[in-house]
Every structure is written in C-alpha cells, then in structure tokens.
Design a protein around this motif. Structure first.
Motif, PDB file in Angstrom:
ATOM      1  N   ALA A  54       0.823  -1.205   0.000  1.00 35.76           N
ATOM      2  CA  ALA A  54       0.000   0.000   0.000  1.00 35.76           C
ATOM      3  C   ALA A  54       0.860   1.259   0.000  1.00 35.76           C
ATOM      4  O   ALA A  54       0.458   2.299  -0.529  1.00 35.76           O
ATOM      5  N   GLY A  55       2.051   1.175   0.571  1.00 34.69           N
ATOM      6  CA  GLY A  55       2.971   2.309   0.541  1.00 34.69           C
ATOM      7  C   GLY A  55       3.422   2.624  -0.871  1.00 34.69           C
ATOM      8  O   GLY A  55       3.575   3.791  -1.248  1.00 34.69           O
ATOM      9  N   ALA A  56       3.634   1.578  -1.675  1.00 32.14           N
ATOM     10  CA  ALA A  56       4.006   1.779  -3.076  1.00 32.14           C
ATOM     11  C   ALA A  56       2.853   2.398  -3.856  1.00 32.14           C
ATOM     12  O   ALA A  56       3.063   3.246  -4.736  1.00 32.14           O
ATOM     13  N   MET A  57       1.618   1.986  -3.547  1.00 35.22           N
ATOM     14  CA  MET A  57       0.450   2.571  -4.213  1.00 35.22           C
ATOM     15  C   MET A  57       0.325   4.049  -3.889  1.00 35.22           C
ATOM     16  O   MET A  57       0.067   4.884  -4.767  1.00 35.22           O
ATOM     17  N   ASN A  58       0.493   4.383  -2.612  1.00 40.95           N
ATOM     18  CA  ASN A  58       0.444   5.786  -2.214  1.00 40.95           C
ATOM     19  C   ASN A  58       1.524   6.593  -2.918  1.00 40.95           C
ATOM     20  O   ASN A  58       1.276   7.702  -3.400  1.00 40.95           O
ATOM     21  N   ALA A  59       2.726   6.042  -2.984  1.00 39.72           N
ATOM     22  CA  ALA A  59       3.835   6.740  -3.630  1.00 39.72           C
ATOM     23  C   ALA A  59       3.560   6.941  -5.117  1.00 39.72           C
ATOM     24  O   ALA A  59       3.823   8.018  -5.671  1.00 39.72           O
ATOM     25  N   ALA A  60       3.014   5.907  -5.769  1.00 40.66           N
ATOM     26  CA  ALA A  60       2.733   5.994  -7.204  1.00 40.66           C
ATOM     27  C   ALA A  60       1.631   7.010  -7.483  1.00 40.66           C
ATOM     28  O   ALA A  60       1.710   7.783  -8.445  1.00 40.66           O
ATOM     29  N   ALA A 132      -8.593 -18.322 -11.918  1.00 40.18           N
ATOM     30  CA  ALA A 132      -8.403 -17.364 -13.014  1.00 40.18           C
ATOM     31  C   ALA A 132      -7.385 -16.282 -12.658  1.00 40.18           C
ATOM     32  O   ALA A 132      -6.961 -15.527 -13.525  1.00 40.18           O
ATOM     33  N   GLY A 133      -6.986 -16.228 -11.397  1.00 39.96           N
ATOM     34  CA  GLY A 133      -5.989 -15.238 -10.983  1.00 39.96           C
ATOM     35  C   GLY A 133      -6.514 -13.821 -10.917  1.00 39.96           C
ATOM     36  O   GLY A 133      -5.762 -12.861 -11.092  1.00 39.96           O
ATOM     37  N   PHE A 134      -7.810 -13.644 -10.644  1.00 42.35           N
ATOM     38  CA  PHE A 134      -8.396 -12.306 -10.562  1.00 42.35           C
ATOM     39  C   PHE A 134      -7.795 -11.518  -9.413  1.00 42.35           C
ATOM     40  O   PHE A 134      -7.666 -12.012  -8.300  1.00 42.35           O
ATOM     41  N   ASN A 135      -7.393 -10.293  -9.700  1.00 41.34           N
ATOM     42  CA  ASN A 135      -6.877  -9.387  -8.670  1.00 41.34           C
ATOM     43  C   ASN A 135      -7.478  -8.010  -8.919  1.00 41.34           C
ATOM     44  O   ASN A 135      -7.147  -7.356  -9.904  1.00 41.34           O
ATOM     45  N   PRO A 136      -8.386  -7.551  -8.041  1.00 44.52           N
ATOM     46  CA  PRO A 136      -9.064  -6.276  -8.269  1.00 44.52           C
ATOM     47  C   PRO A 136      -8.115  -5.090  -8.314  1.00 44.52           C
ATOM     48  O   PRO A 136      -8.454  -4.041  -8.870  1.00 44.52           O
ATOM     49  N   LEU A 137      -6.924  -5.256  -7.751  1.00 43.51           N
ATOM     50  CA  LEU A 137      -5.988  -4.145  -7.705  1.00 43.51           C
ATOM     51  C   LEU A 137      -5.463  -3.772  -9.090  1.00 43.51           C
ATOM     52  O   LEU A 137      -5.089  -2.625  -9.329  1.00 43.51           O
ATOM     53  N   ARG A 138      -5.442  -4.718 -10.017  1.00 46.54           N
ATOM     54  CA  ARG A 138      -4.926  -4.432 -11.356  1.00 46.54           C
ATOM     55  C   ARG A 138      -5.754  -3.335 -12.028  1.00 46.54           C
ATOM     56  O   ARG A 138      -5.204  -2.373 -12.582  1.00 46.54           O
ATOM     57  N   GLU A 139      -7.072  -3.473 -11.985  1.00 47.98           N
ATOM     58  CA  GLU A 139      -7.927  -2.462 -12.602  1.00 47.98           C
ATOM     59  C   GLU A 139      -7.792  -1.117 -11.900  1.00 47.98           C
ATOM     60  O   GLU A 139      -7.844  -0.056 -12.533  1.00 47.98           O
ATOM     61  N   ILE A 140      -7.609  -1.150 -10.587  1.00 44.23           N
ATOM     62  CA  ILE A 140      -7.452   0.096  -9.824  1.00 44.23           C
ATOM     63  C   ILE A 140      -6.181   0.823 -10.245  1.00 44.23           C
ATOM     64  O   ILE A 140      -6.175   2.044 -10.460  1.00 44.23           O
ATOM     65  N   ILE A 141      -5.095   0.072 -10.394  1.00 46.52           N
ATOM     66  CA  ILE A 141      -3.822   0.658 -10.811  1.00 46.52           C
ATOM     67  C   ILE A 141      -3.946   1.255 -12.207  1.00 46.52           C
ATOM     68  O   ILE A 141      -3.526   2.394 -12.453  1.00 46.52           O
ATOM     69  N   ASP A 146      -0.493   6.728 -13.347  1.00 49.53           N
ATOM     70  CA  ASP A 146       0.136   7.045 -14.628  1.00 49.53           C
ATOM     71  C   ASP A 146       1.557   6.486 -14.631  1.00 49.53           C
ATOM     72  O   ASP A 146       2.485   7.119 -14.112  1.00 49.53           O
ATOM     73  N   ILE A 147       1.714   5.293 -15.189  1.00 51.30           N
ATOM     74  CA  ILE A 147       3.015   4.625 -15.194  1.00 51.30           C
ATOM     75  C   ILE A 147       4.039   5.435 -15.988  1.00 51.30           C
ATOM     76  O   ILE A 147       5.211   5.532 -15.600  1.00 51.30           O
ATOM     77  N   GLU A 148       3.635   6.041 -17.092  1.00 52.70           N
ATOM     78  CA  GLU A 148       4.559   6.841 -17.901  1.00 52.70           C
ATOM     79  C   GLU A 148       5.056   8.051 -17.128  1.00 52.70           C
ATOM     80  O   GLU A 148       6.222   8.452 -17.260  1.00 52.70           O
ATOM     81  N   ALA A 149       4.196   8.658 -16.327  1.00 55.45           N
ATOM     82  CA  ALA A 149       4.610   9.812 -15.518  1.00 55.45           C
ATOM     83  C   ALA A 149       5.670   9.403 -14.508  1.00 55.45           C
ATOM     84  O   ALA A 149       6.627  10.144 -14.259  1.00 55.45           O
ATOM     85  N   ALA A 179       2.649  -1.651 -14.032  1.00 55.23           N
ATOM     86  CA  ALA A 179       1.478  -2.056 -13.254  1.00 55.23           C
ATOM     87  C   ALA A 179       1.741  -3.388 -12.569  1.00 55.23           C
ATOM     88  O   ALA A 179       1.338  -3.613 -11.419  1.00 55.23           O
ATOM     89  N   ASP A 180       2.459  -4.284 -13.251  1.00 56.72           N
ATOM     90  CA  ASP A 180       2.794  -5.585 -12.660  1.00 56.72           C
ATOM     91  C   ASP A 180       3.703  -5.432 -11.442  1.00 56.72           C
ATOM     92  O   ASP A 180       3.568  -6.171 -10.463  1.00 56.72           O
ATOM     93  N   VAL A 181       4.627  -4.497 -11.501  1.00 55.72           N
ATOM     94  CA  VAL A 181       5.534  -4.271 -10.374  1.00 55.72           C
ATOM     95  C   VAL A 181       4.739  -3.801  -9.150  1.00 55.72           C
ATOM     96  O   VAL A 181       4.946  -4.289  -8.026  1.00 55.72           O
TER      97      VAL A 181
END
Length: 387
Positions: A54-60, A132-141, A146-149, A179-181
């Motif tokens: 969650a710290g990485a999400m906040n930072a991103a 199926a490997g569903f992870n709701p966080l992928r769609e949120i990310i 903005d990965i390019e930013a 997003a995978d990272v």
C-alpha cells in the motif's frame, strides 16, 4: 513535464525529504492522510520515495499527481486512488465487510471463522479458490496510476517486491516500474497468484523490505528521511488468544525487514560518528564516508572525516498511536467511512509531528537510531505483560 530546479529564494528555503512508506492493506489510508497533510506544507520538497505494498500505491499516486500539476493534483490523485479502491473492491470476496455480510446472512459468525483469513488459508491456496488469478488491484492501478509519468519523473521512486525463488528483495525504480511491479509489491500469497515479471515470480515486498530504506540513504543530495509507519513495532499487552497471537506474529514478520535496516543505519551512523573501523571494505566504508586510505599511517585525517551520507543523516518517523487499536483483519476493510477515518487519523498524526518536530526538519533527527544499536551492555527490553 519533468520537475525543474528553481534558484529562487523561496525554492532554496525548502526542506528536501525522502519519504519511506510502509505497507498494510487498507491501513495504507493512514499514510494517505499523512501525505495529504504534508502536501499542504509549501516548505517541504519531495526528493525521493520508497514504498512497499500500500505504501508503493500511495507513492505511485502521489507521483502521478505531482507530475500532472503539483501538490494539489497530488492530493487529488491520492483521494482518487482510495475512492477507487473502495468502489472497486466493494463486492469482491477479499473485502472483509463483504465477507462478514455474506456469512452473516447465512447465519455464520465471521469472527469465529479465523481459518478464512488465518490458518485455514494454508489448506486452500488462491490457485484453488481463484484459478483465473483475478486481482481487483490491477484495474485500480490501471485506472488511477500514470506509469509513464512515474517513468519520466525526476523524483526517484523505489518499489520493493519479494522474489519468490530466492526469497530476496528486488527494488524496481522509475522506468522499470510497471502495473505488474506495483501489483507484485502488494501480492499477498494467501490471497493472490504470484505476479510474473520477466519470467520471474514475485510476492508482497513486505517480507523483505517494508519499506526499503537503503535506496533513500543512497539518494544524492541533502535530504531528511521521513518514515511513515502503519504497523506497530511494540505492543504492551501479551497476546494470548489465537487471533491476537496470529496478528502479532504478522506484525513482527512484516516489521522485521524495517527493524533490520534501522539497526544497520544505527550501526553505520555509530561507526561514522566514532570513526570506528569498518567490518569489511566496500559497502560500509562508502556509506560511512571512509576511503581506502582511512587509518593508514601518515594520513592527514582528511580521508577519515565522515561525510553527510550517514554521519549527518536526519531520520524522522510518523506513526500514529491510534493505529495500534486497529485489528489485522481491518486491513481488508475498504469501506469508504473506514478509509476516511484512517485518512483523518493520518492527517492528525502528521499535524502533530509538524507541530512538535517541524522546526527540526533539515536540521537534526527526531528519531533516535541509537535505540537499535545492539551492544552487550544494552538496556533490557520492555517486557509485554499479560492483560
């Protein structure tokens, strides 16, 4: 647009800070509140970030907003991320509130089924429950970050994930972040499939760096290191029932990498201050400011002088005492009222820190690293008492 360095007097007076953001599931909303309050301070300039889970999400999210338009955009990006977390995860089986409501409707007491979120997960893996490997966080990310930013930003971002095969930390920075990272950094193996990156598999970074501090210590430039901690390192009461024991076990496990790095920093700073000889050449001398000529006969002593990399490292910590009262299960509670409550708790903790220690930023540490020095004559540890 990349951040440009201004030579105006107001810019020069800013205090540069490196932010280390701990993980903790929904408890990361506490860190959101801390950042929201810090972003109101015009005198603070974010120099670098290190985050896990969650710290990485906040930072991103923070970096996404900063690159878009500065502090106000960063505050908006953080709020947008957590609003999306609440909205997207409302009806997933991994949400604690949803699970409690569903089980309650079936006449089952959620609180008396610890196997759902504890020992029972060892019998059913996410590959069984979620093939199926569903992870709701992928769609949120993908919706909020903005990965390019992040890739083009001049503000360094370091994200920690755990390499499943070796059990070691891998730190991804800026243009290697995807997003995978971010997904890997928050991948609890009891809930989600391991995340594959370049043919290798990764789990939550909290097992190996929660958060990783050394990348921030090695960042160039004079900046304070500010740790935002969501998981208590100390407990007064002795856990005695199964749920309390499991929760404390997780806290100790996820705090262990952080304690290890704080202990290393304490030792390095002690060596830098006393000019004690390093245990081995290479890594330690470079951080304590010693060169290969240190200690040679005939030396003028100039090479022995510690540099600002460690000797003058200023370390601070924000960790609200109120977080000690939240259960481990509440890390899965993504309801908006709860996230708002954590945000306000984070804002209050940051405000208290600024009131008491704001004047020390850029001048001296407010977190005494010497408490982590291990010496034979060290003071006895405080013992937990049975409640």
């Amino acid at each position: 647009m990349k951040q440009t360095v201004s030579h105006s007097p107001s810019r020069a007076r800013r205090t540069r800070v490196n932010l280390a953001l701990q993980g903790g599931g929904a408890h990361g909303a506490f860190t959101w509140g801390v950042l929201d309050r810090l972003l109101e301070e015009e005198t603070l300039q974010i120099n670098a970030l290190s985050g896990t889970s969650a710290g990485a999400m906040n930072a991103a999210a923070l970096l996404t907003g900063l690159e878009k338009g500065g502090h106000e955009e960063a505050r908006a990006a953080l709020a947008g991320f957590w609003k999306t977390v609440s909205k997207r995860s409302r009806f997933t089986p991994f949400n604690m509130t949803t699970s409690r409501a569903v089980l309650g409707g079936l006449g089952i007491d959620f609180e008396k089924l610890p196997f759902l979120f504890g020992a029972g997960m060892s019998f059913l893996s996410p590959y069984d429950l979620n093939p199926a490997g569903f992870n709701p966080l992928r769609e949120i990310i993908e919706e909020t970050i903005d990965i390019e930013a992040i890739s083009r930003s001049e503000i360094a971002l370091h994200v920690t994930a755990t390499h499943v095969g070796s059990g070691e930390a891998r730190i991804f920075s800026n243009d290697s972040i995807s997003a995978d990272v971010l997904l890997a950094s928050a991948c609890l193996p009891s809930l989600f499939h391991a995340v594959e990156i370049d043919g290798e598999h990764y789990w939550d970074g909290g097992y190996t760096g929660n958060p990783s501090l050394m990348p921030l210590v090695l960042e160039s430039g004079d900046a304070d290191l500010l740790l935002v901690q969501t998981s208590p390192t100390e407990r007064v009461a002795l856990p005695q029932d199964a749920r309390q024991i499991a929760a404390r076990e997780k806290e100790i496990s996820f705090n262990a990498p952080l304690i290890k790095e704080l202990r290393l920093l304490a030792e390095l700073q002690h060596q830098a201050g006393t000019k004690a000889p390093s245990v081995r050449p290479g890594f330690l001398p470079s951080l304590t400011g010693r060169t290969a000529s240190a200690g040679r006969s005939g030396s003028t002593g100039e090479a022995d002088r510690p540099t600002s990399s460690i000797a003058d490292l200023r370390v601070h910590r924000i960790a609200g005492a109120v977080m000690n009262g939240h259960s481990d299960q509440s890390k899965l509670n993504s309801t908006w009222p709860f996230l708002e409550q954590l945000r306000e708790e984070g804002r209050s903790a940051a405000d208290e820190f600024l009131q008491h220690h704001g004047a020390q930023l850029g001048r001296r540490s407010t977190l005494d690293l010497s408490q982590w020095l291990q010496r034979p004559d060290a003071a006895p540890l405080r013992k937990a008492k049975a409640s």
